[in-house]
Design a protein around this motif. Structure first.
Motif, PDB file in Angstrom:
ATOM      1  N   MET A  31      38.814 -24.407  43.391  1.00 54.33           N
ATOM      2  CA  MET A  31      40.232 -24.258  43.075  1.00 54.33           C
ATOM      3  C   MET A  31      40.950 -23.737  44.309  1.00 54.33           C
ATOM      4  O   MET A  31      40.467 -22.826  44.978  1.00 54.33           O
ATOM      5  N   PRO A  32      42.107 -24.314  44.650  1.00 52.65           N
ATOM      6  CA  PRO A  32      42.829 -23.844  45.838  1.00 52.65           C
ATOM      7  C   PRO A  32      43.367 -22.432  45.636  1.00 52.65           C
ATOM      8  O   PRO A  32      44.278 -22.214  44.834  1.00 52.65           O
ATOM      9  N   ALA A  33      42.759 -21.495  46.323  1.00 55.05           N
ATOM     10  CA  ALA A  33      43.133 -20.088  46.213  1.00 55.05           C
ATOM     11  C   ALA A  33      42.998 -19.457  47.587  1.00 55.05           C
ATOM     12  O   ALA A  33      42.201 -19.900  48.413  1.00 55.05           O
ATOM     13  N   HIS A  34      43.794 -18.438  47.827  1.00 54.68           N
ATOM     14  CA  HIS A  34      43.819 -17.778  49.130  1.00 54.68           C
ATOM     15  C   HIS A  34      43.612 -16.288  48.919  1.00 54.68           C
ATOM     16  O   HIS A  34      44.291 -15.675  48.110  1.00 54.68           O
ATOM     17  N   LYS A  35      42.672 -15.735  49.661  1.00 56.34           N
ATOM     18  CA  LYS A  35      42.387 -14.306  49.551  1.00 56.34           C
ATOM     19  C   LYS A  35      43.371 -13.550  50.448  1.00 56.34           C
ATOM     20  O   LYS A  35      43.471 -13.813  51.638  1.00 56.34           O
ATOM     21  N   VAL A  36      44.096 -12.630  49.852  1.00 54.76           N
ATOM     22  CA  VAL A  36      45.039 -11.775  50.579  1.00 54.76           C
ATOM     23  C   VAL A  36      44.570 -10.345  50.340  1.00 54.76           C
ATOM     24  O   VAL A  36      44.766  -9.794  49.255  1.00 54.76           O
ATOM     25  N   GLY A  37      43.907  -9.782  51.348  1.00 58.37           N
ATOM     26  CA  GLY A  37      43.263  -8.485  51.139  1.00 58.37           C
ATOM     27  C   GLY A  37      42.138  -8.680  50.141  1.00 58.37           C
ATOM     28  O   GLY A  37      41.260  -9.498  50.339  1.00 58.37           O
ATOM     29  N   ARG A  38      42.194  -7.977  49.027  1.00 57.66           N
ATOM     30  CA  ARG A  38      41.181  -8.168  47.990  1.00 57.66           C
ATOM     31  C   ARG A  38      41.709  -8.948  46.796  1.00 57.66           C
ATOM     32  O   ARG A  38      41.033  -9.073  45.776  1.00 57.66           O
ATOM     33  N   LEU A  39      42.910  -9.484  46.912  1.00 54.71           N
ATOM     34  CA  LEU A  39      43.542 -10.216  45.817  1.00 54.71           C
ATOM     35  C   LEU A  39      43.534 -11.717  46.077  1.00 54.71           C
ATOM     36  O   LEU A  39      43.659 -12.163  47.220  1.00 54.71           O
ATOM     37  N   TRP A  40      43.400 -12.498  45.029  1.00 59.05           N
ATOM     38  CA  TRP A  40      43.537 -13.941  45.116  1.00 59.05           C
ATOM     39  C   TRP A  40      44.985 -14.313  44.855  1.00 59.05           C
ATOM     40  O   TRP A  40      45.613 -13.796  43.929  1.00 59.05           O
ATOM     41  N   LYS A  41      45.529 -15.218  45.662  1.00 54.65           N
ATOM     42  CA  LYS A  41      46.903 -15.710  45.498  1.00 54.65           C
ATOM     43  C   LYS A  41      46.895 -17.234  45.481  1.00 54.65           C
ATOM     44  O   LYS A  41      46.008 -17.872  46.058  1.00 54.65           O
ATOM     45  N   PHE A  42      47.884 -17.804  44.843  1.00 58.35           N
ATOM     46  CA  PHE A  42      47.936 -19.241  44.619  1.00 58.35           C
ATOM     47  C   PHE A  42      49.329 -19.784  44.877  1.00 58.35           C
ATOM     48  O   PHE A  42      50.321 -19.088  44.688  1.00 58.35           O
ATOM     49  N   LYS A  43      49.383 -21.046  45.293  1.00 59.56           N
ATOM     50  CA  LYS A  43      50.623 -21.818  45.344  1.00 59.56           C
ATOM     51  C   LYS A  43      50.542 -22.803  44.186  1.00 59.56           C
ATOM     52  O   LYS A  43      49.573 -23.567  44.080  1.00 59.56           O
TER      53      LYS A  43
END
Length: 83
Positions: A31-43
């Motif tokens: 799944m397209p997801a981006h790790k920002v620090g320890r959180l997952w973020k999505f568009k």
């Protein structure tokens, strides 16, 4: 909601699934997801495209995983032999 980064909770609600399902899709279905620090973020537009391509379906990767190893080797260029 298409331009900003959204959280696991928001993308789960957007898709109508649980947070556990989202985490499973990240780990097992790319799944397209981006790790920002320890959180997952999505568009949402990336996730929408991923869903449209059928990658969220139950049979997308499971069919490949269920295929016998010998069949995978044949597709990859032939079986290995001992000797």
């Amino acid at each position: 909601m298409s331009d900003r980064w959204v959280s696991v909770e928001e993308i789960a609600e957007y898709l109508g699934v649980s947070k556990d399902t989202v985490y499973g899709w990240i780990a097992k279905k790319d799944m397209p997801a981006h790790k920002v620090g320890r959180l997952w973020k999505f568009k949402t537009d990336e996730v929408d495209e991923w869903v449209r391509c059928g990658k969220a379906s139950d049979d997308h990767k499971e069919n490949e995983a269920a295929e016998p190893v010998s069949q995978k080797r044949k597709r990859a260029g032939g079986e290995k032999t001992d000797g």
